[in-house]
Design a protein around this motif. Structure first.
Motif, mmCIF file in Angstrom:
data_model
loop_
_atom_site.group_PDB
_atom_site.id
_atom_site.type_symbol
_atom_site.label_atom_id
_atom_site.label_comp_id
_atom_site.label_asym_id
_atom_site.label_seq_id
_atom_site.Cartn_x
_atom_site.Cartn_y
_atom_site.Cartn_z
ATOM 1 N N LEU A 146 -110.145 21.780 24.330
ATOM 2 C CA LEU A 146 -109.188 22.280 25.312
ATOM 3 C C LEU A 146 -109.668 23.621 25.881
ATOM 4 O O LEU A 146 -110.351 24.385 25.196
ATOM 5 C CB LEU A 146 -107.806 22.445 24.679
ATOM 6 C CG LEU A 146 -107.149 21.153 24.187
ATOM 7 C CD1 LEU A 146 -105.885 21.457 23.404
ATOM 8 C CD2 LEU A 146 -106.848 20.221 25.352
ATOM 9 N N GLU A 162 -105.236 27.080 25.394
ATOM 10 C CA GLU A 162 -104.295 25.986 25.607
ATOM 11 C C GLU A 162 -103.832 25.406 24.275
ATOM 12 O O GLU A 162 -102.667 25.043 24.121
ATOM 13 C CB GLU A 162 -104.935 24.891 26.470
ATOM 14 C CG GLU A 162 -103.983 23.773 26.843
ATOM 15 C CD GLU A 162 -104.527 22.871 27.929
ATOM 16 O OE1 GLU A 162 -104.468 21.638 27.737
ATOM 17 O OE2 GLU A 162 -105.027 23.380 28.950
ATOM 18 N N GLU A 262 -108.104 23.061 41.479
ATOM 19 C CA GLU A 262 -106.816 22.812 40.839
ATOM 20 C C GLU A 262 -106.944 22.691 39.322
ATOM 21 O O GLU A 262 -105.946 22.731 38.604
ATOM 22 C CB GLU A 262 -106.169 21.539 41.409
ATOM 23 C CG GLU A 262 -106.968 20.274 41.203
ATOM 24 C CD GLU A 262 -107.981 20.015 42.316
ATOM 25 O OE1 GLU A 262 -108.466 18.871 42.408
ATOM 26 O OE2 GLU A 262 -108.263 20.947 43.090
ATOM 27 N N ASP A 263 -108.161 22.523 38.811
ATOM 28 C CA ASP A 263 -108.362 22.465 37.360
ATOM 29 C C ASP A 263 -108.370 23.846 36.713
ATOM 30 O O ASP A 263 -108.392 23.958 35.489
ATOM 31 C CB ASP A 263 -109.695 21.780 37.034
ATOM 32 C CG ASP A 263 -109.611 20.267 37.202
ATOM 33 O OD1 ASP A 263 -108.483 19.747 37.171
ATOM 34 O OD2 ASP A 263 -110.665 19.628 37.350
ATOM 35 N N ARG A 265 -106.513 26.055 35.570
ATOM 36 C CA ARG A 265 -105.214 26.450 35.015
ATOM 37 C C ARG A 265 -105.090 25.843 33.621
ATOM 38 O O ARG A 265 -105.770 24.875 33.272
ATOM 39 C CB ARG A 265 -104.073 25.957 35.895
ATOM 40 C CG ARG A 265 -103.954 24.438 35.955
ATOM 41 C CD ARG A 265 -102.766 23.987 36.799
ATOM 42 N NE ARG A 265 -102.949 24.323 38.200
ATOM 43 C CZ ARG A 265 -102.005 24.155 39.129
ATOM 44 N NH1 ARG A 265 -100.821 23.670 38.781
ATOM 45 N NH2 ARG A 265 -102.239 24.463 40.387
ATOM 46 N N LEU A 266 -104.216 26.429 32.828
ATOM 47 C CA LEU A 266 -103.935 25.892 31.505
ATOM 48 C C LEU A 266 -102.707 25.002 31.556
ATOM 49 O O LEU A 266 -101.740 25.307 32.255
ATOM 50 C CB LEU A 266 -103.687 27.022 30.501
ATOM 51 C CG LEU A 266 -104.829 28.007 30.229
ATOM 52 C CD1 LEU A 266 -104.432 28.961 29.114
ATOM 53 C CD2 LEU A 266 -106.122 27.291 29.896
ATOM 54 N N ASN A 267 -102.741 23.907 30.837
ATOM 55 C CA ASN A 267 -101.569 23.069 30.661
ATOM 56 C C ASN A 267 -100.943 23.378 29.301
ATOM 57 O O ASN A 267 -101.486 24.164 28.524
ATOM 58 C CB ASN A 267 -101.960 21.592 30.758
ATOM 59 C CG ASN A 267 -102.418 21.231 32.150
ATOM 60 O OD1 ASN A 267 -101.716 21.467 33.129
ATOM 61 N ND2 ASN A 267 -103.618 20.663 32.251
ATOM 62 N N GLN A 268 -99.821 22.768 29.010
ATOM 63 C CA GLN A 268 -99.171 22.990 27.729
ATOM 64 C C GLN A 268 -99.700 22.016 26.690
ATOM 65 O O GLN A 268 -99.902 20.836 26.970
ATOM 66 C CB GLN A 268 -97.655 22.822 27.856
ATOM 67 C CG GLN A 268 -96.973 23.950 28.613
ATOM 68 C CD GLN A 268 -95.459 23.844 28.535
ATOM 69 O OE1 GLN A 268 -94.916 22.815 28.170
ATOM 70 N NE2 GLN A 268 -94.781 24.920 28.879
ATOM 71 N N PHE A 269 -99.952 22.531 25.505
ATOM 72 C CA PHE A 269 -100.334 21.680 24.389
ATOM 73 C C PHE A 269 -99.590 22.180 23.155
ATOM 74 O O PHE A 269 -100.137 22.850 22.292
ATOM 75 C CB PHE A 269 -101.850 21.722 24.156
ATOM 76 C CG PHE A 269 -102.331 20.665 23.182
ATOM 77 C CD1 PHE A 269 -102.536 19.364 23.595
ATOM 78 C CD2 PHE A 269 -102.565 20.977 21.856
ATOM 79 C CE1 PHE A 269 -102.966 18.386 22.702
ATOM 80 C CE2 PHE A 269 -102.991 20.011 20.954
ATOM 81 C CZ PHE A 269 -103.198 18.714 21.379
#
Length: 289
Positions: A146, A162, A262-263, A265-269
Motif C-alpha cells: 500500500l 495507507e 488521480e492515483d 492520493r491515499l485511500n482508507q484501509f
C-alpha cells in the motif's frame, strides 16, 4: 531498409552493453538535482509514494511459492483442505529481494526463531502482527503493497501510511532517547546534501520485516536515507543494527515511485474491520455460520 537495419544495430548494442557501462550510466544519474521543497534549499519529497517490489512478502531473494498450509485452530475457522484450495490466490510472488548481499546475518538462535515464525505466520497468537492489523513498524511500512504520503513544509515533515492509518513525525530537533518503545518508534531527521537521513529508535520487538517471519529485537536501530534519483523516483536505503538478533549491521535498498494524476492520493484501509471477526468472532453470543 538500411535505416531500419541501422536502428536494429543500435538496439543490439544497447542490449549487449556490458554491466560496467550500464553501471556508469546509473552512477551518472546520481547527479540528478531534484526540485526544491518549501524551504527552497532541500529536495521536494511531497507526494504519494509506493514500491514496485514484493519485499512485503519476503525481503530476501525468493522464488514464487504456495502460501504455508494453515493448520486448523482458533485462527483458522475452516478445514485446512479448504484453505489450501486457495491456490494462486494465496501464493507468494517471486522477488529479487531488497537485502544487500541477499541474506540477513542472523545469529543461530535468531535464525531458528525466524524459521518458527515462518511456519506459524498466520497464527493469531505467535504469528505475523500484520494478521491482527498491528502497526507495521520501520522499515516495513515503506515497502508494503500500500502507498504512503509525505507532507513536507518549511520546518516539519510527516509521513502518513495507507495501511492502518500509521503515521510518522520526522523530528528535526533531537529530543533525546524515546520515552517509551512503540510500534513506529521515534524518527529524528537531518539533511545530508540532497539525502534525508532519519535515525529511528525506540521500537518494540513485536513488528516483523515481512510475511516470511524475519524479525528483530527491541534493540534495533534503523538509519534511513531518502534520496531523489530522478523525476518521480526516490532511492530508499536502511541500515539495520541489532546486536541481539544479527551478527553485524546489514542494509536494504530499493526504489520508491511517485504516483501521478488521480492515483496521487491515499485511500482508507481500516484493516481492523477486516480481522475483527477473525479475532473476536468466537466471543459472539451467537457465532456466525
Amino acid at each position: 531498409m538500411m535505416k531500419f537495419m541501422a536502428a536494429l544495430a543500435v538496439v543490439g548494442l544497447v542490449a549487449a552493453a556490458p554491466a560496467p557501462v550500464l553501471a556508469q550510466k546509473a552512477k551518472a544519474g546520481a547527479t540528478y538535482k531534484a526540485p526544491r521543497g518549501p524551504d527552497g534549499k532541500h529536495p521536494d519529497l511531497n507526494g504519494v509514494w509506493q514500491v514496485m517490489n514484493t519485499a512485503g512478502w519476503d525481503i530476501e531473494p525468493h522464488a514464487a511459492r504456495a502460501a504455508l498450509q494453515m493448520r486448523p485452530g482458533p485462527f483458522v475457522p475452516v478445514p485446512a483442505k479448504a484453505v489450501v484450495a486457495l491456490g494462486a490466490v494465496g501464493a507468494v510472488p517471486a522477488g529479487l529481494g531488497i537485502v544487500e548481499g541477499g541474506e540477513i546475518p542472523y545469529t543461530p538462535e535468531a535464525k531458528k526463531k525466524r524459521d518458527e515464525n515462518r511456519a506459524n505466520y498466520l497464527s493469531l497468537e505467535t504469528g505475523d502482527p500484520e494478521v491482527k492489523c498491528y502497526l507495521p513498524g520501520v522499515p516495513r511500512a515503506n515497502y508494503m503493497h500500500l502507498p504512503f504520503q509525505i507532507f513536507q513544509s518549511e520546518k516539519s515533515m510527516i509521513v502518513a501510511y495507507e495501511y492502518a492509518g500509521a503515521v510518522r513525525n520526522f523530528l528535526f530537533t533531537d529530543p533525546g532517547p524515546a520515552p517509551v518503545d512503540s510500534w513506529m518508534g521515534q524518527s529524528v531527521a537531518k539533511w545530508d546534501g540532497d539525502s534525508l537521513v532519519v535515525t529511528v529508535t525506540g521500537m518494540n520487538d513485536r513488528t516483523w520485516f515481512d510475511r516470511a517471519g524475519n524479525h528483530h529485537s527491541d534493540q534495533m536501530k534503523v538509519e534511513e536515507r531518502w534520496t531523489p534519483t530522478g523525476p518521480g523516483v526516490m532511492r530508499y536505503e536502511a541500515t539495520i543494527t541489532d546486536p541481539a538478533t544479527f551478527t553485524r549491521p546489514w542494509k536494504m535498498s530499493f526504489n520508491l515511485y511517485k504516483r501521478q494524476g488521480e492515483d496521487a492520493r491515499l485511500n482508507q484501509f481500516k484493516c481492523v474491520e477486516f480481522v475483527e471477526e477473525l479475532m473476536y468472532g468466537d466471543l459472539r453470543k451467537e457465532p456466525l455460520k
